[in-house]
Design an enzyme around this catalytic site. Structure first.
Site, PDB file in Angstrom:
ATOM      1  N   ARG A   1       0.861  -1.188   0.000  1.00  0.00           N
ATOM      2  CA  ARG A   1       0.000   0.000   0.000  1.00  0.00           C
ATOM      3  C   ARG A   1       0.894   1.234   0.000  1.00  0.00           C
ATOM      4  O   ARG A   1       2.106   1.145   0.122  1.00  0.00           O
ATOM      5  CB  ARG A   1      -1.016   0.015   1.161  1.00  0.00           C
ATOM      6  CG  ARG A   1      -0.630  -0.619   2.457  1.00  0.00           C
ATOM      7  CD  ARG A   1       0.413   0.116   3.243  1.00  0.00           C
ATOM      8  NE  ARG A   1       0.161   1.535   3.354  1.00  0.00           N
ATOM      9  CZ  ARG A   1       1.090   2.429   3.613  1.00  0.00           C
ATOM     10  NH1 ARG A   1       2.361   2.041   3.784  1.00  0.00           N
ATOM     11  NH2 ARG A   1       0.824   3.715   3.692  1.00  0.00           N
ATOM     12  N   GLY A   2       0.241   2.412  -0.119  1.00  0.00           N
ATOM     13  CA  GLY A   2       1.000   3.651  -0.309  1.00  0.00           C
ATOM     14  C   GLY A   2       1.055   3.925  -1.802  1.00  0.00           C
ATOM     15  O   GLY A   2       1.423   3.029  -2.588  1.00  0.00           O
ATOM     16  N   ALA A   3       0.699   5.150  -2.196  1.00  0.00           N
ATOM     17  CA  ALA A   3       0.501   5.436  -3.630  1.00  0.00           C
ATOM     18  C   ALA A   3       1.708   5.089  -4.512  1.00  0.00           C
ATOM     19  O   ALA A   3       1.566   4.363  -5.503  1.00  0.00           O
ATOM     20  CB  ALA A   3       0.084   6.900  -3.791  1.00  0.00           C
TER      21      ALA A   3
ATOM     22  N   ARG B   1      -7.397  -0.608  -6.832  1.00  0.00           N
ATOM     23  CA  ARG B   1      -7.751   0.481  -5.900  1.00  0.00           C
ATOM     24  C   ARG B   1      -7.998   1.748  -6.732  1.00  0.00           C
ATOM     25  O   ARG B   1      -7.248   2.012  -7.670  1.00  0.00           O
ATOM     26  CB  ARG B   1      -6.633   0.723  -4.864  1.00  0.00           C
ATOM     27  CG  ARG B   1      -6.466  -0.440  -3.890  1.00  0.00           C
ATOM     28  CD  ARG B   1      -5.545  -0.078  -2.729  1.00  0.00           C
ATOM     29  NE  ARG B   1      -6.224   0.745  -1.745  1.00  0.00           N
ATOM     30  CZ  ARG B   1      -5.604   1.279  -0.681  1.00  0.00           C
ATOM     31  NH1 ARG B   1      -4.309   1.067  -0.489  1.00  0.00           N
ATOM     32  NH2 ARG B   1      -6.278   2.012   0.198  1.00  0.00           N
TER      33      ARG B   1
ATOM     34  N   GLN C   1      -1.915   2.369   9.919  1.00  0.00           N
ATOM     35  CA  GLN C   1      -0.635   2.480   9.215  1.00  0.00           C
ATOM     36  C   GLN C   1       0.378   3.287  10.026  1.00  0.00           C
ATOM     37  O   GLN C   1       1.581   3.053   9.936  1.00  0.00           O
ATOM     38  CB  GLN C   1      -0.832   3.155   7.847  1.00  0.00           C
ATOM     39  CG  GLN C   1      -1.572   2.320   6.824  1.00  0.00           C
ATOM     40  CD  GLN C   1      -3.057   2.618   6.813  1.00  0.00           C
ATOM     41  OE1 GLN C   1      -3.640   2.956   7.837  1.00  0.00           O
ATOM     42  NE2 GLN C   1      -3.688   2.471   5.667  1.00  0.00           N
TER      43      GLN C   1
ATOM     44  N   ASP D   1      -2.569  10.653  -2.073  1.00  0.00           N
ATOM     45  CA  ASP D   1      -2.833   9.629  -3.093  1.00  0.00           C
ATOM     46  C   ASP D   1      -3.174  10.239  -4.432  1.00  0.00           C
ATOM     47  O   ASP D   1      -2.969   9.625  -5.473  1.00  0.00           O
ATOM     48  CB  ASP D   1      -3.950   8.696  -2.630  1.00  0.00           C
ATOM     49  CG  ASP D   1      -3.365   7.642  -1.707  1.00  0.00           C
ATOM     50  OD1 ASP D   1      -3.001   8.023  -0.571  1.00  0.00           O
ATOM     51  OD2 ASP D   1      -3.207   6.497  -2.136  1.00  0.00           O
TER      52      ASP D   1
ATOM     53  N   ASN E   1      -5.977  12.286   0.615  1.00  0.00           N
ATOM     54  CA  ASN E   1      -5.027  11.469   1.382  1.00  0.00           C
ATOM     55  C   ASN E   1      -5.814  10.639   2.395  1.00  0.00           C
ATOM     56  O   ASN E   1      -7.038  10.755   2.515  1.00  0.00           O
ATOM     57  CB  ASN E   1      -3.976  12.347   2.068  1.00  0.00           C
ATOM     58  CG  ASN E   1      -2.849  11.517   2.649  1.00  0.00           C
ATOM     59  OD1 ASN E   1      -2.337  10.623   1.992  1.00  0.00           O
ATOM     60  ND2 ASN E   1      -2.466  11.779   3.884  1.00  0.00           N
ATOM     61  N   LYS E   2      -5.103   9.820   3.128  1.00  0.00           N
ATOM     62  CA  LYS E   2      -5.697   8.898   4.096  1.00  0.00           C
ATOM     63  C   LYS E   2      -6.758   9.592   4.948  1.00  0.00           C
ATOM     64  O   LYS E   2      -6.564  10.709   5.418  1.00  0.00           O
ATOM     65  CB  LYS E   2      -4.577   8.341   4.978  1.00  0.00           C
ATOM     66  CG  LYS E   2      -4.977   7.370   6.047  1.00  0.00           C
ATOM     67  CD  LYS E   2      -5.847   6.227   5.582  1.00  0.00           C
ATOM     68  CE  LYS E   2      -5.272   5.478   4.390  1.00  0.00           C
ATOM     69  NZ  LYS E   2      -6.304   4.635   3.712  1.00  0.00           N
TER      70      LYS E   2
HETATM   71  O1  MRU Z   1      -4.548   3.112   2.174  1.00  0.00           O
HETATM   72  P1  MRU Z   1      -3.074   3.368   2.063  1.00  0.00           P
HETATM   73  O2  MRU Z   1      -2.284   2.856   3.220  1.00  0.00           O
HETATM   74  O3  MRU Z   1      -2.531   2.891   0.724  1.00  0.00           O
HETATM   75  O4  MRU Z   1      -2.967   4.942   2.067  1.00  0.00           O
HETATM   76  C1  MRU Z   1      -1.705   5.534   1.995  1.00  0.00           C
HETATM   77  C2  MRU Z   1      -1.743   6.994   2.179  1.00  0.00           C
HETATM   78  O5  MRU Z   1      -2.777   7.582   2.374  1.00  0.00           O
HETATM   79  C3  MRU Z   1      -0.454   7.701   2.043  1.00  0.00           C
HETATM   80  O6  MRU Z   1      -0.456   8.875   2.800  1.00  0.00           O
HETATM   81  C4  MRU Z   1      -0.228   8.072   0.568  1.00  0.00           C
HETATM   82  O7  MRU Z   1      -0.387   6.956  -0.261  1.00  0.00           O
HETATM   83  C5  MRU Z   1       1.111   8.646   0.351  1.00  0.00           C
HETATM   84  S1  MRU Z   1       2.370   7.439   0.525  1.00  0.00           S
HETATM   85  C6  MRU Z   1       3.860   8.083   0.137  1.00  0.00           C
END
Ligand code: MRU
Length: 354
Positions: free
Chosen positions: A44-46, A87, A192, A233, A243-244
């Site tokens: 996970r993470g963009a 996603r 996370q 994201d 973002n999250k």
């Molecule tokens: O649902 P996730 O864990 O994939 O969400 C991740 C985030 O919201 C991060 O802040 C975002 O992807 C930036 S990661 C460098």
């Protein structure tokens, strides 16, 4: 190891569902398995899911039985659709798959397409690390010796191929010898922050305190935060930031207390095709992510409760102090300056191609 990499004809990745209790490596043998790993958040993470998808495309090219260029391209297009459906919010996923398709289409024959796929995925992954380090240098200029930084979710090495975005900025400031302290939002429901950011900061030896998400406003109002750094994201052309979930509340409280709020993103997260944040698709995750939470071994939620579980929120650009990218920091007016940052990276891509 890197968060995601090509290894011996397979894609291997750190399984983030099990951290910090267990460090396990997950191996994927097909684009479908990579898509499933993205969907279930093993990765996970963009930026990390963008790189995983690129390697997924390379896997699809290797596994395809097609002997002619057209047959291979149609297998790749199918794999692209599977990966993109994993996603919906992170721009990097769509950006990476479209970059891979473009590369595939430039291949003269089936063999050329196949070779190009692995080369391109590897290049994308290597670039991600370099981009994060450049972003870290730009962003670290915002962090002063003695600062306390509020951070949401996980934006570290685990959210990227390596090094991280907002956490990369924090890491660079620390490497520069600045005495900093990080307040880590636990980031419900997938935790996370508690699970992954704490784990990374511990390994890096960066001082931090874990706080409940609900405590962020208190720390901001009582003058205990100097700067808030987050990832994103997807960023719309006007600087609205997805973002999250929970980021919006952090930005509101930061704004109300005069604390600067900076999303830190590679330009591949910026989606200039979307005029504003209302157009960003917000992922709804399974309700089990909330209903299956336990406290002292017991479920926290009574059976049969209706749950809403949006995974992201949108922070309007008026609460954004600036956006840190690998090409520098975009300040308001963001519509103008974000475009400049993105076009800066396109020029560099052109130079690179020459
Ligand atoms: O649902 P996730 O864990 O994939 O969400 C991740 C985030 O919201 C991060 O802040 C975002 O992807 C930036 S990661 C460098």
């Amino acid at each position: 190891m890197r968060t995601v990499e090509w290894y011996d004809g397979r894609v291997r990745m750190i399984d983030q569902r099990l951290l910090p209790a267990e460090f396990r490596v997950l191996e994927c043998e097909s684009a479908g398995e990579v898509a499933e790993a993205i969907r279930d958040m093993a990765i996970r993470g963009a930026p990390a899911i963008g790189a995983a998808a690129a390697f997924g495309m390379a896997l699809a090219a290797q596994r395809s039985g097609a002997t002619d260029r057209d047959g291979l391209l149609s297998d790749l297009n199918r794999a692209a659709e599977t990966l993109k459906s994993a996603r919906p919010t992170a721009a990097n996923l769509f950006w990476a798959v479209s970059r891979m398709i473009q590369r595939a289409e430039s291949g003269a024959d089936a063999e050329g397409v196949r070779e190009g796929m692995l080369e391109e995925a590897q290049a994308l992954a290597d670039e991600d690390v370099l981009i994060n380090k450049r972003l870290g240098q730009h962003g670290a200029a915002l962090v002063q010796d003695g600062d306390t930084i509020l951070h949401h979710c996980n934006t570290g090495a685990l959210a990227t191929v390596d090094y991280g975005t907002a956490l990369g900025v924090i890491r660079t400031a620390h490497e520069q010898g600045k005495q900093i302290h990080v307040l880590v939002d636990e980031t419900r429901p997938r935790l996370q922050g508690a699970r992954l950011t704490s784990w990374e900061l511990q390994q890096l030896g960066i001082p931090f305190t874990l706080i409940a998400d609900n405590a962020a406003g208190h720390f901001l109002r009582t003058g205990q935060v100097d700067i808030a750094l987050v990832g994103a994201d997807r960023v719309a052309a006007n600087g609205d930031v997805a973002n999250k979930i929970g980021t919006y509340k952090v930005a509101l409280a930061a704004h109300d207390n005069g604390v600067p709020f900076y999303p830190c993103v590679p330009t591949s997260t910026v989606d200039l095709a979307l005029p504003c944040g209302d157009d960003i698709p917000i992922e709804e995750r399974p309700s089990e992510e909330i209903t299956e939470l336990t406290y002292q071994g017991q479920p926290v939620v009574p059976q049969g409760v209706t749950v809403a579980n949006p995974a992201f929120d949108v922070t309007p650009h008026r609460y954004v102090s600036g956006i840190v990218t690998e090409n520098g920091i975009a300040y308001p007016p963001l519509t103008l300056n974000l475009r400049r940052m993105v076009e800066g990276s396109m020029e560099m891509q052109d130079d690179h191609d020459d």
